[in-house]
Design an enzyme around this catalytic site. Structure first.
Site, PDB file in Angstrom:
ATOM      1  N   ASP A 280       5.165  -3.940  -0.553  1.00 15.48           N
ATOM      2  CA  ASP A 280       4.715  -2.787   0.216  1.00 15.48           C
ATOM      3  C   ASP A 280       5.304  -2.963   1.615  1.00 15.48           C
ATOM      4  O   ASP A 280       5.828  -4.015   1.973  1.00 15.48           O
ATOM      5  CB  ASP A 280       3.180  -2.683   0.230  1.00 15.48           C
ATOM      6  CG  ASP A 280       2.729  -1.272   0.627  1.00 15.48           C
ATOM      7  OD1 ASP A 280       3.549  -0.503   1.187  1.00 15.48           O
ATOM      8  OD2 ASP A 280       1.552  -0.922   0.385  1.00 15.48           O
TER       9      ASP A 280
HETATM   10  C1  BGC Z   1       1.969   2.389   1.649  1.00 14.58           C
HETATM   11  C2  BGC Z   1       2.776   2.571   0.392  1.00 14.58           C
HETATM   12  C3  BGC Z   1       3.969   3.428   0.693  1.00 14.58           C
HETATM   13  C4  BGC Z   1       4.788   2.792   1.811  1.00 14.58           C
HETATM   14  C5  BGC Z   1       6.019   3.584   2.168  1.00 14.58           C
HETATM   15  C6  BGC Z   1       2.812   1.921   2.819  1.00 14.58           C
HETATM   16  O1  BGC Z   1       2.086   2.013   3.993  1.00 14.58           O
HETATM   17  O2  BGC Z   1       0.913   1.483   1.407  1.00 14.58           O
HETATM   18  O3  BGC Z   1       1.987   3.159  -0.606  1.00 14.58           O
HETATM   19  O4  BGC Z   1       4.732   3.612  -0.464  1.00 14.58           O
HETATM   20  O5  BGC Z   1       3.967   2.712   2.962  1.00 14.58           O
HETATM   21  O6  BGC Z   1       5.708   4.815   2.666  1.00 14.58           O
END
Ligand code: BGC
Length: 740
Positions: A280
């Site tokens: 993530d």
């Molecule tokens: C989120 C993810 C997301 C990523 C990119 C993170 O803050 O937890 O779910 O895909 O950002 O946007």
């Protein structure tokens, strides 16, 4: 810039053929010595062979380039090409295309561009219909590709039964691992059929936003395998999804993105997941440990998997074979989904076609929770309607965070800062319930009150035949709900919506409540109102879908994919675990509910929910009869079949979701679980034999429990009791079978 040797005058004297040959060999890779690209691989090679063919030609710089984000440290400032969440630059000399990453839990996220705002994923799950879920995924996949994106960051299969106040519940597929896994698999398969690499996230146990980067989930192996991980297992195995995103939180003391048990043993080992694991965003915490534990790609930065990983490989701390495996997994995913042959070229989305699907999903997923007979409304009999609250004059609510879609036509209203960027804004999608209701009741006086003054709303309700109150609850990544009431709408003009409903219902007994929210809610006013429709975040044509249901053009058929508890005190963790600072891990104790998550928890505790899992009303009635259970065996695959007669005994066409629950032998201590279902559409009076086959070797392990001693799924000998019904609590025992 260094001069290439073939720029010397003597080169120009050579034949054109020689010049071309020299150009290919001498100028292809800049200053680093590189192997020349071989001829394009023959088409009949497997994705593995094609990946290997490229890897032998790659320099270490090129390999490293593929295993970390290319957006640099200022990606928050939207330097990512095509406006998504992440980017990995391609390798031109080897014809490896760029990878563009964008969210896509409920449509194209990250402010990439205007896209179809689909109803929330939880609404898709509430349809209990895999065919409908596939269409949902097609919209996500085809629109991502049209917006130039070839990697989807959707596929949220975290289980909101762990924390019903979780700010991302609207992105999930509900609390039951089997329903969630199967619905997610349909989304993911459809996305990949559109030549976009799909993903599952957040792996794993990432169920609360409060302290999400330091939450340390305490869970035992059996609970993890039977609940949280099972949803991922089904989604992965049934869809052949090619990427997984490990989560921010820790599990039993280790960050998920460097937890070898999770990434290497379970995902890549036991499940034989062929794809790649990305972190993530900023969830990578180490170089050597993360690489060895199974992380294949750092996102979106270069902190651990850039120069540091290169050095670790060159010094032998991380074997070269491990780096090659990371790259292999990424390239194999690209070949498997055929993104080499189908580039994500910018083009118009099919806005009209996709809006029609958005409407259909909402019509299939909205759940009628209460109806004293007032619905469907008969327009001819009504002379006046009051429509109250939640900006129902202009649009419907959507969920926030990275999943936020900028709807086609632009937002009807943005509360908070100017948008884009739209990460944490309250965005109303331009589909006006008021206008749709006015169209249905063209002979009636339909008036709107914004609900900010209780007195004025009540006065309009009192003067109308029917009052339709819209209540809403904004959810977003980055925050959890403080409670499950409608009192706390984050809104420029705060409204105590529970008091609004109470007041309106006291003034008009024909009060209908339409709820726009992401998950479970409490309804202190439930007994005072005539009807309640759970519309979730209703999407691009939500207004039309809601009006179609209210006036009976569509018979509601959605069923709750999660329990609505009666009291916050009934939750496994009544108080959300909270960190004491931003760096110290803090415990979130899942041993409380263990493998009894969601409806299993309420059942085991003897708590009566406000509305049970699987519940939903329709405008018709159904009768189930003649249920028969028989054990089935095909080779080593033991299972059972349930057949029954289903009849539509009412006066309008409608669909029922026939639900099959199973009790394993009592020795296992397992709660009753959903193991199969079928949504059946019948015309008035029509009867149909419905057959549901449950196979022990299905990815959902329906006949097994996780044995923590042997670390394996076990289907124990003994009596298995089969239940049939239309919610987790409205079930009756219909038979049993013996496992030898
Ligand atoms: C989120 C993810 C997301 C990523 C990119 C993170 O803050 O937890 O779910 O895909 O950002 O946007």
């Amino acid at each position: 810039m260094s001069l290439c040797p073939c720029a010397l005058r003597s080169c120009f004297l050579a034949t054109i053929g020689l010049l071309l040959a020299l150009l290919l060999v001498g100028c292809g890779g800049g200053s680093t010595a590189v192997a020349p690209p071989s001829s394009p691989p023959p088409q009949n090679l497997t994705a593995d062979q094609k990946a290997d063919n490229l890897i032998v030609q790659m320099t270490i710089d090129e390999k490293i380039q593929m295993v970390h984000g290319g957006a640099a440290l200022d990606w928050w400032n939207h330097v990512v090409p095509r406006g998504g969440a992440g980017w990995i630059p391609g390798i031109l000399r080897l014809n490896i295309p760029d990878l563009y990453f964008a969210d896509g839990s409920v449509g194209v996220g990250d402010s990439v561009g205007q896209a179809t705002a689909l109803p929330s994923s939880i609404a898709s799950a509430a349809s209990w219909d895999r065919g409908e879920a596939y269409k949902y995924g097609q919209v996500v996949g085809s629109e991502l590709r049209s917006l130039g994106v070839n990697v989807n960051l959707g596929g949220n299969v975290n289980l909101p039964g762990r924390e019903p106040r979780g700010g991302r519940t609207f992105e999930t597929k509900g609390e039951d691992p089997i329903l969630a896994g199967k619905i997610a698999a349909a989304h993911l398969q459809a996305i990949q059929d559109e030549y976009v690499i799909a993903g599952i996230k957040h792996f794993g146990m990432n169920d609360q936003e409060t302290g999400r980067t330091t939450a340390n989930v305490q869970i035992d192996e059996r609970a993890a395998r039977e609940c949280d991980l099972l949803a991922f297992e089904i989604a992965a195995k049934d869809s052949n999804v090619q990427s997984a995103m490990c989560s921010y939180n820790l599990v039993n003391g280790t960050y998920a993105c460097e937890l070898a048990w999770l990434l290497n043993s379970v995902l890549k080992g036991d499940w034989a997941f062929p794809g790649f694991v990305m972190s993530d965003w900023d969830a990578t915490h180490s170089t050597v440990t993360a690489a060895e534990s199974g992380l294949d790609q750092e996102q979106p930065e270069t902190i651990y998997f850039g120069a540091n990983l290169q050095q670790a490989v060159q010094s032998g701390q991380v074997p070269q074979t491990r780096l090659d495996n990371m790259v292999h997994r990424i390239l194999r995913a690209m070949f498997t989904v055929a993104i080499f042959d189908h580039s994500a070229t910018l083009q118009e989305i099919d806005a009209a076609g996709d809006a029609a699907i958005a409407q259909e999903v909402e019509e299939q997923g909205a759940v009628l929770l209460k109806n004293n007979g007032i619905l469907p409304l008969e327009s001819k009999k009504i002379t006046s309607i009051a429509v109250i609250g939640s900006h129902a004059d202009i649009g419907v609510l959507s969920g926030g965070g990275s999943a936020q879609v900028i709807p086609v036509g632009g937002p009807a209203l943005v509360e908070g800062q100017p948008c884009p960027p739209c990460w944490a804004k309250v965005i109303w999608v331009p589909s006006s319930p008021l206008q749709a209701i006015q169209k249905k009741a063209s002979g009636a006086s339909v008036k709107f009150d914004d609900g900010t003054s209780l007195a004025s709303a009540v006065a309009l309700a009192v003067a109308s035949d029917v009052a339709i109150v819209f209540v809403s609850q904004w959810e977003s990544e980055g925050m959890d709900l403080p409670n499950l009431n409608f009192t706390d709408l984050i809104h420029e003009t705060p409204v105590d919506q529970d008091a609004l409903v109470e007041g309106v219902a006291a003034g008009n007994p024909n009060t209908i409540v339409v709820m726009e929210n992401g998950g479970a809610q409490m309804m202190p006013w439930l007994d005072s109102v005539a009807a309640v429709l759970e519309a979730w975040y209703p999407g691009q044509r939500g207004g039309n879908a809601i009006a179609n249901i209210l006036f009976g053009d569509v018979n509601p058929s959605g069923k709750l994919p999660l329990t609505f508890p009666a009291h916050v005190a009934d939750l496994p963790r009544p108080v959300i675990a909270t960190p004491k600072d931003s760096i110290t891990p803090f415990p979130v104790d899942y041993t409380v509910d263990g493998y009894n998550t969601g409806y299993k928890w309420y059942e085991r505790q003897g708590f009566t929910p406000l509305f049970p899992f699987g519940f939903g009303l329709t405008y018709t009635t159904f009768a189930m009869s003649n249920a028969q259970v028989s054990a089935t065996t095909t080779g080593n695959n033991f299972g059972f079949q349930l057949s029954l007669q289903l009849q539509n005994t009412g006066r309008v066409p409608g669909a029922e979701v026939v639900q099959v629950y199973l009790e394993l032998p009592a020795s296992t201590g397992e709660p009753r679980r959903l193991v199969g279902w079928q949504k059946v559409l019948l015309t008035p009076g029509q009867q149909q034999v419905v057959t549901i086959q449950v196979n022990g070797n299905d990815s959902s392990h329906p006949l097994s429990y996780w044995d923590s001693n042997s670390h394996a799924w076990v289907a124990p000998p003994g009596t298995y009791n089969v239940y049939l019904g239309n919610s987790s609590t409205a079930v009756s025992a219909v038979g049993s079978f013996e496992m030898p």
